[in-house]
Design an enzyme around this catalytic site. Structure first.
Site, PDB file in Angstrom:
ATOM      1  N   CYS A  79       0.911  -1.309  -0.131  1.00 35.98           N
ATOM      2  CA  CYS A  79       0.072   0.028  -0.055  1.00 35.98           C
ATOM      3  C   CYS A  79       0.653   1.227  -0.098  1.00 35.98           C
ATOM      4  O   CYS A  79       1.541   1.533  -1.062  1.00 35.98           O
ATOM      5  CB  CYS A  79      -1.057  -0.078   1.070  1.00 35.98           C
ATOM      6  SG  CYS A  79      -2.530   0.952   0.713  1.00 35.98           S
ATOM      7  N   GLU A  82      -1.334  -9.055   3.709  1.00 35.68           N
ATOM      8  CA  GLU A  82      -1.311  -9.508   5.194  1.00 35.68           C
ATOM      9  C   GLU A  82      -2.508  -9.935   5.905  1.00 35.68           C
ATOM     10  O   GLU A  82      -2.435 -10.632   6.765  1.00 35.68           O
ATOM     11  CB  GLU A  82      -0.431  -8.515   6.104  1.00 35.68           C
ATOM     12  CG  GLU A  82      -1.376  -7.097   6.187  1.00 35.68           C
ATOM     13  CD  GLU A  82      -1.071  -5.930   5.436  1.00 35.68           C
ATOM     14  OE1 GLU A  82      -0.917  -6.290   4.252  1.00 35.68           O
ATOM     15  OE2 GLU A  82      -1.324  -4.827   5.632  1.00 35.68           O
ATOM     16  N   HIS A 116      -3.587  -5.107   0.520  1.00 39.74           N
ATOM     17  CA  HIS A 116      -3.028  -5.700   1.809  1.00 39.74           C
ATOM     18  C   HIS A 116      -2.918  -7.097   1.840  1.00 39.74           C
ATOM     19  O   HIS A 116      -3.921  -7.587   2.320  1.00 39.74           O
ATOM     20  CB  HIS A 116      -3.888  -5.011   2.816  1.00 39.74           C
ATOM     21  CG  HIS A 116      -3.547  -3.528   3.081  1.00 39.74           C
ATOM     22  ND1 HIS A 116      -2.493  -3.131   3.860  1.00 39.74           N
ATOM     23  CD2 HIS A 116      -4.081  -2.639   2.777  1.00 39.74           C
ATOM     24  CE1 HIS A 116      -2.562  -1.921   4.065  1.00 39.74           C
ATOM     25  NE2 HIS A 116      -3.627  -1.450   3.184  1.00 39.74           N
TER      26      HIS A 116
END
Ligand code: GLN
Length: 524
Positions: free
Chosen positions: A374, A500, A498
């Protein structure tokens, strides 16, 4: 018909209700049931999207763009489930719904009260899981005894009664402190907490005791006697090296068996203990990764990144040492020399950006594996624009609204988006990956869906110029660049989304997996 498990906390907060509940959910999945978990938080913020990461840790983004508590990350990582707005509820959000209904006259002029209006709204939200999964685990945030938690406890008391015996179960997670001076585990705080719970009409079916030491029989007997549970229902949760060992620790105590007994369930399949082996994999290699951010004093601010790195390493037998650096540190480059890889996570605002950009130059020029997420990706675009394409003033509209060379910009259509995240692009968006790219190699497919949370974009007006200068765009959503990479580099990737948020124990995210693998190869 769905069966219900409520998890409440006693004595202290931060005992790990989320992880404990998710661990029990995992065991039930391994017994063949489908399970989902949701959180009900008594605080009055409508959602954690605007809360300070120092106070609340990272903002976790659910699949539909709901900005949530980081506990939802555990639900996804443990259970492999996809969370949405339904998995996160706060008092603020619940009261808001009730007040809005009242203003619209939907209560027909009746006096609006905590009971039944707030409690009904809570029950309706819990009941959204009815029929969708075999088992719904509901975590009640905070600690029993908190004033703002009362409506939630009252709602789950009513809910349990309505669902009938054998359909709902209450687990109370509590702290049993060890008092060094007396060399004893103390049960009194737990007795008080359960007394409070029973006063509210909730009888726990199981007590899980967090403690530093094992609970001997006498301690268990005492808790059983004072808390009105059978001794077999007093479980322990002693500190583990890794949270991922908790399911096995619970399994060994037969927690899943007792849950199934109380809920009148018989396993749908034979329990496969080989799942525990994932966690026990020997970590024979080590790699050190520098994470450069803004909230480095507090690891919770980058929780999902830390967990994704850990899980990616685990599957490859690699111990990942992630060290967090402050982007504004004037000696940053010296400090990160010697690390095997550099990761720059998401973030907001200009503070620290120049430090991040200089770290990217360092990674790019010295063949150090780099992974930008990001804002980290946006910095990589600015870096390439300035140093590869010669656009010296390249900037993001976020840092300077009047900047001339906005390689990262707020696009016109973005300005009109109004949804959960205000003007942000949040939640799942699809992207198409080009073949013959690092991204394609990692994902092994063209079509991906990833989670977003940002306001600014790689400005497509600069795409051609930057590609010519050597920054390859390997994935697009419509005309928006979603992944960038640099060729002839051991590993250099930036993604606008993202990744994650979508790692799980069973399946680490492929970009994290590839990054860790490259860091091991680059070990210095
Ligand atoms: N601040 C940037 C934006 O809004 C990046 C956001 C992020 O990293 N999550 O576009």
């Amino acid at each position: 018909m769905t069966k219900w498990i409520f998890v409440t906390g006693g004595v202290a907060s931060s005992l790990g209700k989320g992880v404990s509940g998710a661990s029990i959910g995992k065991l039930l999945q391994l017994n063949g049931f489908s399970a989902a978990m949701a959180k009900f938080d008594p605080y009055f913020n409508v959602d954690p999207g605007t809360m300070n990461p120092y106070q609340h840790g990272e903002v976790y983004v659910a699949s539909d763009g709901a900005e949530t508590d980081l506990d939802l990350g555990y639900y996804e990582r443990f259970l492999g489930m996809k969370t949405t707005k339904d998995n996160t509820n706060t008092s603020g959000d619940i009261y808001k719904t009730v007040i809005e209904k009242e203003i619209k006259g939907q209560y027909n002029g009746n006096t609006v009260q905590v009971i039944p209006h707030i409690t009904d709204e809570i029950k309706n939200r819990i009941n959204k899981f009815e029929g969708k999964v075999d088992i719904a685990l509901i975590e009640i945030g905070g600690t029993v005894g908190d004033i703002e938690g009362l409506p939630f406890l009252e709602a789950i008391r009513q809910f349990t009664l309505e669902k009938g015996k054998g359909n709902a179960l209450h687990i109370h997670l509590t702290l049993v402190p060890f008092i060094g001076a007396a060399m004893e585990l103390k049960t009194k705080p737990t007795q008080h907490s359960v007394a409070k719970l029973r006063e509210l009409g909730i009888m726990p079916d199981m007590i899980i005791c967090r403690s530093e030491k094992h609970l001997d029989d006498d301690v268990k007997k005492k808790i059983a006697l004072f808390c009105n549970v059978r001794k077999e229902a007093v479980m322990e949760a002693t500190d583990c090296q890794s949270i991922y060992q908790i399911p096995e620790a619970f399994y060994k105590q037969g927690i899943d068996k007792l849950v199934m007994k109380i809920l009148n369930l018989t396993p749908k399949k034979e329990f496969d203990t080989s799942w525990f082996d994932i966690i026990k994999k020997e970590l024979t290699k080590t790699t050190r990764i520098a994470v450069i951010g803004k909230y480095t004093g507090m690891k919770d601010a980058y929780k999902s990144i830390a967990e994704s790195l850990y899980l990616a390493g685990l599957h490859q037998g690699v111990k990942v040492e992630d060290v967090y650096f402050e982007a504004e540190d004037t000696d940053l480059i010296n400090k990160i020399k010697g690390f095997d890889g550099i990761l720059i996570p998401g973030g907001y605002g200009y503070r620290g950006v120049e430090g991040k950009i200089s770290a990217i130059t360092y990674a790019r020029e010295n063949n150090i594996p780099f992974f930008g997420i990001c804002l980290g990706m946006q910095c990589a675009v600015i870096e390439a624009a300035r140093n590869l394409a010669g656009i010296k003033d390249a900037a993001s509209g976020e840092f300077d609204n009047n900047a001339k060379e906005q390689v990262i910009a707020m696009l016109n259509n973005q300005k009109t988006i109004v949804n959960i995240g205000g003007t942000q692009r949040v939640g799942e968006y699809s992207a198409k990956i080009k073949k013959n790219t690092l991204a394609y190699k990692l994902y092994g497919r063209e079509d991906i869906v990833e989670r977003h949370r940002h306001r600014y974009e790689f400005n497509p007006a600069y795409a051609e110029k930057l590609e010519k200068a050597g920054l390859k765009i390997s994935a697009f959503h419509d005309n928006l660049p979603e992944i960038v990479e640099i060729e002839n580099h051991p590993f250099f990737i930036g993604c606008q989304f993202h990744p994650e948020f979508t790692s799980s124990i069973d399946k680490p995210h492929p970009v994290f997996a590839g990054f860790v693998e490259a860091c091991v190869k680059n070990h210095r």
